[in-house]
Design a protein around this motif. Sequence first.
Motif, mmCIF file in Angstrom:
data_model
loop_
_atom_site.group_PDB
_atom_site.id
_atom_site.type_symbol
_atom_site.label_atom_id
_atom_site.label_comp_id
_atom_site.label_asym_id
_atom_site.label_seq_id
_atom_site.Cartn_x
_atom_site.Cartn_y
_atom_site.Cartn_z
ATOM 1 N N SER A 15 6.562 -43.689 3.523
ATOM 2 C CA SER A 15 6.865 -44.409 2.280
ATOM 3 C C SER A 15 7.661 -43.528 1.325
ATOM 4 O O SER A 15 8.592 -43.993 0.660
ATOM 5 C CB SER A 15 5.573 -44.847 1.590
ATOM 6 N N VAL A 18 11.214 -43.503 2.264
ATOM 7 C CA VAL A 18 11.857 -44.760 1.865
ATOM 8 C C VAL A 18 12.175 -44.708 0.376
ATOM 9 O O VAL A 18 13.300 -45.008 -0.069
ATOM 10 C CB VAL A 18 10.945 -45.963 2.169
ATOM 11 N N GLN A 19 11.177 -44.261 -0.399
ATOM 12 C CA GLN A 19 11.384 -44.228 -1.847
ATOM 13 C C GLN A 19 12.518 -43.277 -2.213
ATOM 14 O O GLN A 19 13.335 -43.559 -3.068
ATOM 15 C CB GLN A 19 10.100 -43.784 -2.548
ATOM 16 N N VAL A 22 15.699 -45.017 -1.608
ATOM 17 C CA VAL A 22 15.932 -46.056 -2.620
ATOM 18 C C VAL A 22 16.407 -45.421 -3.927
ATOM 19 O O VAL A 22 17.396 -45.852 -4.532
ATOM 20 C CB VAL A 22 14.641 -46.873 -2.861
ATOM 21 N N ARG A 108 12.536 -55.832 -1.262
ATOM 22 C CA ARG A 108 11.125 -55.522 -1.285
ATOM 23 C C ARG A 108 10.885 -54.071 -1.731
ATOM 24 O O ARG A 108 9.924 -53.774 -2.398
ATOM 25 C CB ARG A 108 10.547 -55.741 0.109
ATOM 26 N N ASN A 109 11.790 -53.181 -1.328
ATOM 27 C CA ASN A 109 11.514 -51.765 -1.558
ATOM 28 C C ASN A 109 12.019 -51.226 -2.891
ATOM 29 O O ASN A 109 11.840 -50.058 -3.185
ATOM 30 C CB ASN A 109 12.104 -50.932 -0.420
ATOM 31 N N ARG A 111 11.503 -50.884 -6.605
ATOM 32 C CA ARG A 111 10.396 -51.073 -7.545
ATOM 33 C C ARG A 111 10.828 -50.603 -8.929
ATOM 34 O O ARG A 111 11.799 -49.849 -9.075
ATOM 35 C CB ARG A 111 9.180 -50.253 -7.091
ATOM 36 N N ILE A 113 9.501 -48.416 -10.798
ATOM 37 C CA ILE A 113 9.466 -46.949 -10.954
ATOM 38 C C ILE A 113 10.723 -46.312 -10.384
ATOM 39 O O ILE A 113 11.209 -45.287 -10.884
ATOM 40 C CB ILE A 113 8.195 -46.367 -10.289
ATOM 41 N N ASP A 114 11.315 -46.950 -9.335
ATOM 42 C CA ASP A 114 12.536 -46.381 -8.755
ATOM 43 C C ASP A 114 13.689 -46.462 -9.740
ATOM 44 O O ASP A 114 14.499 -45.538 -9.845
ATOM 45 C CB ASP A 114 12.887 -47.122 -7.465
#
Lengths: 269, 380
Positions: A15, A18-19, A22, A108-109, A111, A113-114
């Motif tokens: 995860s 992924v973050q 992103v 979906r990914n 967010r 916070i990103d």
Amino acid sequence: MGWDFAGGLTRFFKSLMVQKRVIFALLMREALTRYGRHNIGLFWLFAEPMMFTLGVTALWSATGRGHASQLPIAAFALTGYSSVLLWRNMPGRCIGAIQPNASLMYHRNVRIIDIFMSRLILEAMGATGSFLVLTLAFNYVGLIDLPEDVFKIIIGWTLLAWFGAALAITLGTLAEHSELVDKLWHPASYLMFPLSGAGFLMSAAPPAFQKVVGWIPMVHCTEYIREGYFGSKIVAIHNLGYVLLVNLILTAFGLLQIRVIARRGVLSD
Amino acid sequence: MHDVVYPNDGVRLSRFRDYLSKLKPSFWAIVVIPTSIAIIYYGLLASDVYTSDSYFVVKSSQREKSVTGFASFFAGEGAGGSTDEVHAVEEYLKSRDALRDVNKDGLVTNAFTRSSISIFDRFGKLGSDSEEALYKYFSKRVDSTYDGGTFVAHLKVQAYTPDDAFEINRRLLNLGESLVNRLNQRSRTDLVRYAEKEVDEARARAATAAVALSTYRNKRGVVDPEKQAAVQIQLVTKLQDELIANQTQLDQLRQFTPENPQVSVLQERVASIRRQMSTEMQKVAGGAQSLAGSVAGYERVQMDSEFAAKQLASAMASLEDAKNEARRQQIYVERIVAPNKPDAALYPKRLKGVVSVLLLGLVIYGIFQLLVAAIFEHRQ
């Protein structure tokens, strides 16, 4: 214990990767939409804050602004105003950051916070780059000496950046509840500027003033950065434990608010 | 362990176990373990710390430099503290010198290596016992602060017995006082020494000049040529009067009775008076031995002597000034609150310590959870 530690850890790192992707993608998107590819392009990231600092330095030098210390004005303005840029620009960018990026959240990914993180990293890079480049440039010209203790500067700078980020997330999320935050932030940031330690040394201020200003977290970071920069030439008064405490509480509050907003659903309205 | 378990208790116990097992390892690591350590440390290990306080001002009877206008707002009034010296005292109290002086008979080392102090707090137990380490350790337990608003300096000493705290504080304060006395002594002797030197020089010069004057008088056989010349001239004037009178009489006699025998007598008298006048005039002016010849040399030695005397007087006056100044510049340490002997330990704040660790742990745990959750929201 009933908790699959190894499995959790792999999932966590997957995860995290992924973050990271992103945030990097958002960061590049943000940088390109803001500065474009024409003329100096990405270099504006440093150039923008640099121009501010240069302008203020020139103004202070020209008016011979008294700051009650033996330090050269250029060095004083550089450390002071760079610090201001660091904590002031982050909330500025994060207030109202969600709505323009709302469409991205269909992925979906992506967010909330990103979005915040990408902007915060960009701002931190800009302010840090500007501070670095100007320090080297001023030193090359012969205006100031190099810092005495780089490690202290890094600690102070990191704490200040953390404070800026936590404040930015808090204000950025609160701004989703009420437009007032945006309206109040601008005057507040201007009012905080002279109180943030950019224009004075704590040791030169009257004791009563010191007591009041001591509640402002940025002051301690600025003092610590100056202590690292000028070392023995000044007497710095700071309490990093207090800054750490404020940072922790603000961070917890900000992250909690992100969840609240995510629950409420940004896209619904 | 529990052979007979009352149903109710068993349920409660297993519920508690369930609850504990539900807690994540991160909660243990961030909250439970640090808090437990804090409870053990504050509850069992931390030694009582006694604090001895004293308050003092460093006063100077010197009048503050007169400041006018806006600056006088900040300058404070005359009888205020003397900041230079108070900073000197403050710096000294935190210095290695102060530590060395206090620790002359091992007071500090004894106070901080008592076996009653827990090993976490005892000096040299968990770290090095070098001089440098002692200074660091000592600096953490001695604090002197100066309030620029009230001019009061505060000296705070922490130790593990009331007597140690009191004794160290008392000695530090005494040392601060002797430092101020040294500063005083120095400024006084500096000021007065120069003035005294000047007086000595002036006195020597005055003596030489007086000797030169008297030697000159003896050599030339004069006391004060000008006054003597005046007397001499008066004498000559008298002779002149007499000469005129006699001459007139002689002329009359010659006119009317040339054969008078008085004529030759008068002629002789007039000639005698003339000779007398000439010798008297000779004494006043003309020739190296005359009074006029002595005046130049006499005036030189006389002026030297007068000048030296004046210089001596002014040097004496400035010595008096310097003495007064030195008396006025006197600085002294005034104790407002003498060191106290604490009868209860104020530190460590045990409950506060435990609660802070707990709260801080909870906040950090919250941040950790939120961050992890935010990261986990990203899926492949």
